[in-house]
Motif scaffolding. Structure first.
Motif, mmCIF file in Angstrom:
data_model
loop_
_atom_site.group_PDB
_atom_site.id
_atom_site.type_symbol
_atom_site.label_atom_id
_atom_site.label_comp_id
_atom_site.label_asym_id
_atom_site.label_seq_id
_atom_site.Cartn_x
_atom_site.Cartn_y
_atom_site.Cartn_z
ATOM 1 N N GLY A 76 0.813 -1.218 0.000
ATOM 2 C CA GLY A 76 0.000 0.000 0.000
ATOM 3 C C GLY A 76 0.841 1.260 0.000
ATOM 4 O O GLY A 76 0.502 2.252 -0.665
ATOM 5 N N HIS A 77 1.955 1.234 0.734
ATOM 6 C CA HIS A 77 2.854 2.388 0.726
ATOM 7 C C HIS A 77 3.485 2.562 -0.649
ATOM 8 O O HIS A 77 3.640 3.678 -1.129
ATOM 9 C CB HIS A 77 3.939 2.249 1.801
ATOM 10 C CG HIS A 77 3.401 2.403 3.176
ATOM 11 N ND1 HIS A 77 3.315 1.350 4.046
ATOM 12 C CD2 HIS A 77 2.894 3.481 3.816
ATOM 13 C CE1 HIS A 77 2.792 1.769 5.183
ATOM 14 N NE2 HIS A 77 2.525 3.064 5.071
ATOM 15 N N TYR A 78 3.858 1.428 -1.276
ATOM 16 C CA TYR A 78 4.408 1.552 -2.625
ATOM 17 C C TYR A 78 3.372 2.184 -3.557
ATOM 18 O O TYR A 78 3.691 3.078 -4.345
ATOM 19 C CB TYR A 78 4.869 0.205 -3.204
ATOM 20 C CG TYR A 78 5.320 0.413 -4.619
ATOM 21 C CD1 TYR A 78 6.608 0.837 -4.888
ATOM 22 C CD2 TYR A 78 4.427 0.293 -5.681
ATOM 23 C CE1 TYR A 78 7.007 1.109 -6.186
ATOM 24 C CE2 TYR A 78 4.820 0.561 -6.978
ATOM 25 C CZ TYR A 78 6.110 0.975 -7.220
ATOM 26 O OH TYR A 78 6.495 1.268 -8.500
ATOM 27 N N GLY A 107 12.097 -6.409 -1.671
ATOM 28 C CA GLY A 107 11.356 -7.326 -2.525
ATOM 29 C C GLY A 107 10.090 -6.691 -3.099
ATOM 30 O O GLY A 107 9.751 -6.910 -4.274
ATOM 31 N N ILE A 108 9.389 -5.905 -2.288
ATOM 32 C CA ILE A 108 8.198 -5.196 -2.779
ATOM 33 C C ILE A 108 8.585 -4.308 -3.952
ATOM 34 O O ILE A 108 7.916 -4.286 -4.989
ATOM 35 C CB ILE A 108 7.545 -4.369 -1.650
ATOM 36 C CG1 ILE A 108 6.898 -5.294 -0.614
ATOM 37 C CG2 ILE A 108 6.521 -3.379 -2.216
ATOM 38 C CD1 ILE A 108 6.431 -4.580 0.662
ATOM 39 N N LEU A 109 9.679 -3.575 -3.801
ATOM 40 C CA LEU A 109 10.114 -2.668 -4.866
ATOM 41 C C LEU A 109 10.526 -3.430 -6.122
ATOM 42 O O LEU A 109 10.180 -3.039 -7.235
ATOM 43 C CB LEU A 109 11.257 -1.785 -4.379
ATOM 44 C CG LEU A 109 10.912 -0.847 -3.232
ATOM 45 C CD1 LEU A 109 12.144 -0.063 -2.813
ATOM 46 C CD2 LEU A 109 9.778 0.092 -3.597
ATOM 47 N N HIS A 110 11.261 -4.520 -5.950
ATOM 48 C CA HIS A 110 11.686 -5.302 -7.118
ATOM 49 C C HIS A 110 10.486 -5.867 -7.877
ATOM 50 O O HIS A 110 10.477 -5.853 -9.109
ATOM 51 C CB HIS A 110 12.630 -6.436 -6.708
ATOM 52 C CG HIS A 110 14.019 -5.971 -6.397
ATOM 53 N ND1 HIS A 110 14.787 -5.265 -7.282
ATOM 54 C CD2 HIS A 110 14.773 -6.119 -5.279
ATOM 55 C CE1 HIS A 110 15.958 -4.994 -6.730
ATOM 56 N NE2 HIS A 110 15.967 -5.495 -5.512
ATOM 57 N N ILE A 119 17.258 2.097 -5.308
ATOM 58 C CA ILE A 119 16.986 1.658 -3.938
ATOM 59 C C ILE A 119 18.253 1.876 -3.121
ATOM 60 O O ILE A 119 19.277 1.235 -3.369
ATOM 61 C CB ILE A 119 16.585 0.175 -3.871
ATOM 62 C CG1 ILE A 119 15.407 -0.105 -4.802
ATOM 63 C CG2 ILE A 119 16.257 -0.215 -2.430
ATOM 64 C CD1 ILE A 119 15.100 -1.583 -4.976
ATOM 65 N N ILE A 120 18.181 2.788 -2.176
ATOM 66 C CA ILE A 120 19.323 3.090 -1.316
ATOM 67 C C ILE A 120 19.015 2.577 0.089
ATOM 68 O O ILE A 120 17.941 2.835 0.626
ATOM 69 C CB ILE A 120 19.597 4.604 -1.278
ATOM 70 C CG1 ILE A 120 20.115 5.060 -2.641
ATOM 71 C CG2 ILE A 120 20.572 4.959 -0.161
ATOM 72 C CD1 ILE A 120 20.320 6.544 -2.756
#
Length: 174
Positions: A76-78, A107-110, A119-120
């Motif tokens: 949800g934040h993504y 993993g969510i971002l990928h 991604i830092i």
């Protein structure tokens, strides 16, 4: 700053000293860099308001410079923050206990197609009983998870000297 403070009170962090009271601001100056210490610890309504105001500002690039707390980060934040032209997705891997949460957030971002360079992950080094080998291991795991590690040297908040070398470390290792 759209909010102040953080509920976590981490022993290595100056935020509880500098901003002991948590607050969500109704109004704030619109800027392309958001410096909130823990935006995900604010109410969902506040986060939606922040994203809406930043969307209306139509910046080409935005930066949530202090990052997102991996423990709180969800799909949800993504979806919410993904509406913004974020330059980077920032997280922190300060303690070994956070490993699973950081890996999950990455993993969510990928899964959403976010690349390594965007991604830092800040990694606190030299705090408490941390060793150079343990810090190197955390940094390598960040790379293995597909993110860009940014080591952050621990410096005691009350330290008068500008450069702190913790026991077991050398200046060059830091």
């Amino acid at each position: 700053f759209t909010s102040r403070g953080c509920p976590n009170r981490c022993g290595y962090c100056a935020v509880p000293v500098l901003e002991p009271e948590r607050a969500e601001h109704e109004e704030w100056p619109i800027a392309p860099v958001i410096l909130d210490n823990n935006i995900l610890a604010t109410s969902w309504a506040h986060q939606e308001r922040v994203v809406q105001r930043l969307t209306e500002a139509r910046y080409h690039r935005l930066d949530f410079n202090s990052g997102f707390e991996a423990r709180l980060f969800t799909e949800g934040h993504y979806t919410l923050y993904g509406r913004l032209p974020l330059r980077y997705w920032r997280f922190a891997f300060d303690r070994e206990a956070e490993a699973d949460q950081v890996e999950r957030a990455i993993g969510i971002l990928h899964r959403r197609g976010v690349q390594y360079r965007d991604i830092i992950v800040y990694a606190l080094i030299g705090y408490g009983s941390d060793t150079p080998a343990a810090a190197q291991g955390r940094l390598q795991r960040i790379v293995d998870w597909g993110a860009s590690p940014w080591p952050m040297r621990y410096r005691p908040f009350t330290l008068e000297r500008k450069y702190h070398v913790p026991p077991g470390w050398t200046r060059s290792q830091l």
